[in-house]
Motif scaffolding. Structure first.
Motif, PDB file in Angstrom:
ATOM      1  N   GLU A   4       4.221  24.223   5.030  1.00 26.58           N
ATOM      2  CA  GLU A   4       2.921  23.841   4.976  1.00 26.58           C
ATOM      3  C   GLU A   4       2.427  23.163   3.573  1.00 26.58           C
ATOM      4  O   GLU A   4       3.150  23.961   2.889  1.00 26.58           O
ATOM      5  CB  GLU A   4       2.090  25.006   5.513  1.00 26.58           C
ATOM      6  N   LEU A   5       1.600  22.376   3.692  1.00 21.41           N
ATOM      7  CA  LEU A   5       1.448  21.880   2.334  1.00 21.41           C
ATOM      8  C   LEU A   5       0.083  22.439   1.978  1.00 21.41           C
ATOM      9  O   LEU A   5      -1.033  22.621   2.721  1.00 21.41           O
ATOM     10  CB  LEU A   5       1.044  20.424   2.193  1.00 21.41           C
ATOM     11  N   VAL A   6      -0.091  23.171   0.865  1.00 21.58           N
ATOM     12  CA  VAL A   6      -1.520  23.824   0.485  1.00 21.58           C
ATOM     13  C   VAL A   6      -2.147  22.948  -0.726  1.00 21.58           C
ATOM     14  O   VAL A   6      -1.529  22.975  -1.727  1.00 21.58           O
ATOM     15  CB  VAL A   6      -1.307  24.998  -0.179  1.00 21.58           C
ATOM     16  N   ALA A   7      -3.240  22.267  -0.404  1.00 21.94           N
ATOM     17  CA  ALA A   7      -3.797  21.445  -1.672  1.00 21.94           C
ATOM     18  C   ALA A   7      -4.614  22.392  -2.520  1.00 21.94           C
ATOM     19  O   ALA A   7      -5.402  23.155  -1.906  1.00 21.94           O
ATOM     20  CB  ALA A   7      -4.929  20.579  -0.819  1.00 21.94           C
ATOM     21  N   GLU A   8      -4.469  22.280  -3.798  1.00 19.82           N
ATOM     22  CA  GLU A   8      -5.217  22.752  -4.618  1.00 19.82           C
ATOM     23  C   GLU A   8      -5.391  21.949  -6.013  1.00 19.82           C
ATOM     24  O   GLU A   8      -4.750  21.080  -6.159  1.00 19.82           O
ATOM     25  CB  GLU A   8      -4.401  24.168  -5.199  1.00 19.82           C
ATOM     26  N   GLU A   9      -6.345  22.436  -6.701  1.00 21.60           N
ATOM     27  CA  GLU A   9      -6.602  21.552  -8.204  1.00 21.60           C
ATOM     28  C   GLU A   9      -5.669  22.232  -9.065  1.00 21.60           C
ATOM     29  O   GLU A   9      -5.246  23.210  -9.186  1.00 21.60           O
ATOM     30  CB  GLU A   9      -7.965  22.061  -8.380  1.00 21.60           C
ATOM     31  N   GLY A  69     -14.977  27.669  -3.008  1.00 26.24           N
ATOM     32  CA  GLY A  69     -15.633  26.777  -2.078  1.00 26.24           C
ATOM     33  C   GLY A  69     -14.612  25.989  -1.584  1.00 26.24           C
ATOM     34  O   GLY A  69     -14.570  25.451  -0.373  1.00 26.24           O
ATOM     35  N   ASP A  70     -13.560  25.394  -2.195  1.00 23.14           N
ATOM     36  CA  ASP A  70     -12.538  24.765  -1.859  1.00 23.14           C
ATOM     37  C   ASP A  70     -11.416  25.316  -0.674  1.00 23.14           C
ATOM     38  O   ASP A  70     -11.084  24.710   0.299  1.00 23.14           O
ATOM     39  CB  ASP A  70     -11.642  23.932  -3.097  1.00 23.14           C
ATOM     40  N   MET A  71     -11.433  26.550  -1.109  1.00 20.99           N
ATOM     41  CA  MET A  71     -10.469  27.127  -0.356  1.00 20.99           C
ATOM     42  C   MET A  71     -11.474  27.544   0.939  1.00 20.99           C
ATOM     43  O   MET A  71     -10.591  27.306   2.144  1.00 20.99           O
ATOM     44  CB  MET A  71     -10.357  28.560  -0.696  1.00 20.99           C
ATOM     45  N   ALA A  72     -12.611  27.899   0.979  1.00 18.42           N
ATOM     46  CA  ALA A  72     -13.230  27.952   2.134  1.00 18.42           C
ATOM     47  C   ALA A  72     -13.334  26.582   2.946  1.00 18.42           C
ATOM     48  O   ALA A  72     -13.452  26.579   4.342  1.00 18.42           O
ATOM     49  CB  ALA A  72     -14.686  28.485   1.897  1.00 18.42           C
ATOM     50  N   GLU A  73     -13.413  25.435   2.463  1.00 13.63           N
ATOM     51  CA  GLU A  73     -13.491  24.307   2.892  1.00 13.63           C
ATOM     52  C   GLU A  73     -12.254  24.128   3.929  1.00 13.63           C
ATOM     53  O   GLU A  73     -12.416  23.741   5.156  1.00 13.63           O
ATOM     54  CB  GLU A  73     -13.853  23.130   2.116  1.00 13.63           C
ATOM     55  N   MET A  74     -11.296  24.340   3.076  1.00 16.81           N
ATOM     56  CA  MET A  74      -9.821  24.169   3.752  1.00 16.81           C
ATOM     57  C   MET A  74      -9.939  25.120   5.085  1.00 16.81           C
ATOM     58  O   MET A  74      -9.549  24.628   6.145  1.00 16.81           O
ATOM     59  CB  MET A  74      -8.792  24.667   2.985  1.00 16.81           C
ATOM     60  N   LEU A  75     -10.193  26.404   5.037  1.00 16.97           N
ATOM     61  CA  LEU A  75     -10.215  27.144   5.994  1.00 16.97           C
ATOM     62  C   LEU A  75     -11.221  26.876   7.370  1.00 16.97           C
ATOM     63  O   LEU A  75     -11.129  26.994   8.502  1.00 16.97           O
ATOM     64  CB  LEU A  75     -10.470  28.531   5.707  1.00 16.97           C
TER      65      LEU A  75
END
Length: 581
Positions: free
Chosen positions: A123-128, A542-548
């Protein structure tokens, strides 16, 4: 007739007796039976393939553990030699042994990676992430190999590159390192050059990674077969080259997963240029400016030196059935002066937790009699356990996808993979040991003053009510300026909102909805968390919540399983920081 398939019964009745089309009907029946037989065969083959794939995964899991356990001991003992020996000849032997062990570990990792990709479990995990970190990390990981062969390793960076991007940095770095490893491997003299550039279109960015070498090169015929698994060409020249032949195959598959492109240009006997383009999002479009790799390296070293510490009053317990692993673990923490107790199995661990309180426990998974998970569950049920609230970290050589999530679900606070990296181990101690037990030191090992320690750690100020500045040190990604903009510039109002956020704790609600797989309501709660987190400046949460949220909307349980626990962990960290204001 009762035992015949319904379709065959109807057809035979319709065609009997004396009907002119009876032979044609019988032929049709036979065709239908043939199709049914074929479907049955296909189904059986599919089931066999699933069983075979499951067996392969189980085999890889076991192989990972069995091979990584001795590698852990080799790398760990070599680390002790490199730290303590002053004999140049002994140090040379230790470096060679360590390099060989890490090469073996790389082979194991390649096999596991290609298996995960083919099984659809990667799985690809997008992060800053920061562009400079990507470059420096990749450069450092390949530098020693290049120097051993007398090669120059140079970096060219486009000054207009954005400072921060959003993407799977771990896999982007893996792509770059694979290309660099390949370049160094097939280059005997000259240089290997890294070039980074990119093209921006709105918020999107197409990152270009280019690796050029002055190596042996390839013919066009060989280029066409370059990304096949286990492929090795021109054996006459390359017989001495080590490796599995999986690195470029993995690179190609990762590039495809990211919807990028990879191009190869090579001249036989003169060198090769690999060019990879990957679509990424822009997080911070501030240009990186002039990039000097040596200055960046020095900055990284200073950052690392600030993290040195001792914890003389800390008590930890390490549980592992392999005596060598226990010795390695104990020696890795020698310079941190942590008090370490050792248990050679689950039952000994159960006896020790009745007798003594520990600040942190490390538990191996694969053990005879009681394994790590069984031991932990026994601990949780014991009424005389003095460590019911002690964080327990799982130690394991099992590197397959999804293992971390499984351990967190079982109740462990975290997961540390073998072979144990001493930097990761120290980071784990900093994360879970009580703060009052940590004492930072300078490069000479001397304890630093309280003022310097607070600058290093940042968290002490929060315990003393250090306000927003201290909260920023606790949560470095906090964008206070942006949050104050939403609050009309009023710091008092912002602090009030932070306390409201902490009081409106949604942790337990998210846990319950996740366990019930109630994705509809999970989406509602996580959506609210996303919006409030960003308003208050907690962009990462916030970014982690958006992905979920996006995963829950389409009920993508794979992504939810991979990232739910990490989001909860981040959420807890943020809440803890606010509660200390």
């Amino acid at each position: 007739m009762i035992f015949m398939p319904l379709f065959l019964t109807v057809v035979v009745l319709l065609g009997y007796p004396g009907m002119g089309n009876a032979p044609a009907t019988v032929e049709l029946v036979e065709q239908e039976q043939s199709i049914d037989d074929m479907s049955k065969v296909v189904y059986e083959k599919c089931m066999e393939a699933r069983k075979a794939n499951k067996s392969k995964s189980e085999f890889l899991s076991q192989m990972s553990h069995e091979i990584r356990t001795p590698i852990n001991a080799i790398i760990g003992m070599n680390e002790m030699i490199l730290r303590e020996s002053e004999d140049e000849q002994i140090l040379e032997y230790a470096v060679n042994a360590s390099n060989s062990a890490r090469a073996l570990l790389a082979i194991v990792n390649d096999i596991l990676d290609i298996s995960k990709i083919e099984a659809g479990k990667m799985e690809l995990v997008a992060e800053e992430y920061e562009i400079t970190s990507l470059i420096v990390d990749s450069y450092n990981m390949i530098l020693s190999r290049a120097q051993e062969k007398g090669l120059r390793l140079t970096v060219q960076c486009e000054e207009t590159l954005p400072t921060r991007l959003v993407g799977d940095m771990v896999r982007v770095r893996q792509i770059l390192i694979n290309l660099l490893t390949n370049a160094v491997k097939y280059t005997d003299r000259g240089e290997v050059m890294i070039r980074l550039s990119g093209v921006c279109t709105g918020e999107n960015h197409r990152l270009c990674l280019q690796v050029e070498d002055t190596g042996i090169g390839m013919t066009q015929e060989n280029v066409e077969h370059l990304f096949r698994k286990f492929e090795r060409f021109d054996l006459g020249r390359n017989r001495s080259i080590e490796g599995t032949g999986l690195g470029l195959a993995i690179t190609k598959k990762l590039v495809d997963m990211m919807q990028g492109s990879i191009d190869v240009k090579s001249c036989y006997g003169k060198g090769t240029v690999f060019t990879v383009e990957l679509p990424q999002e822009i997080s911070d479009d501030t240009p990186i400016g002039t990039f000097n790799i040596h200055q960046k390296q020095q900055s990284k070293r200073k950052e690392h030196s600030r993290r040195q510490f001792v914890a003389e009053q800390a008590h930890i317990l390490v549980v592992d059935d392999v005596e060598m692993n226990l010795k390695v673990f104990q020696n890795l923490l020698k310079y941190n002066k942590v008090q370490v107790d050792l248990a050679s199995g689950g039952r000994q661990c159960l006896n020790l937790v009745r007798e003594k309180h520990y600040d942190l426990i490390f538990m191996d998974h694969m053990m005879p009699d009681l394994d790590g998970i069984e031991t932990y569950h026994f601990m949780c049920r014991m009424t005389d356990n003095l460590n019911l609230h002690t964080p327990v970290v799982m130690l394991t050589a099992n590197a397959l996808s999804g293992m971390r999530e499984m351990y967190l679900k079982e109740g462990f606070c975290d997961y540390l993979s073998k072979p144990i990296d001493h930097v990761q181990l120290e980071n784990m101690l900093l994360r879970y040991l009580p703060e009052n037990l940590i004492q930072y030191t300078d490069e000479e090992g001397e304890k630093v003053t309280e003022v310097v320690q607070n600058e290093m750690q940042g968290k002490e100020d929060i315990a003393k009510g250090g306000g927003l500045e201290a909260l920023t040190q606790w949560e470095p990604g906090l964008d206070v300026e942006k949050a104050l903009g939403f609050c009309g510039g009023s710091e008092e109002f912002y602090l009030e909102l932070l306390r409201d956020f902490a009081n409106d704790n949604k942790l337990q609600k998210l846990i319950e909805l996740y366990e019930k797989k109630d994705w509809k309501n999970y989406t509602v709660v996580i959506h609210a968390l996303k919006g409030v987190s960003r308003t208050l400046g907690f962009s990462e949460l916030g970014d982690m919540a958006e992905m979920l949220q996006k995963a829950a909307e389409v009920e993508n349980e794979s992504i939810l399983q991979e990232n739910h626990s990490q989001m909860l962990e981040k959420y807890r960290h943020v809440l803890e920081g606010i509660e200390r204001l």
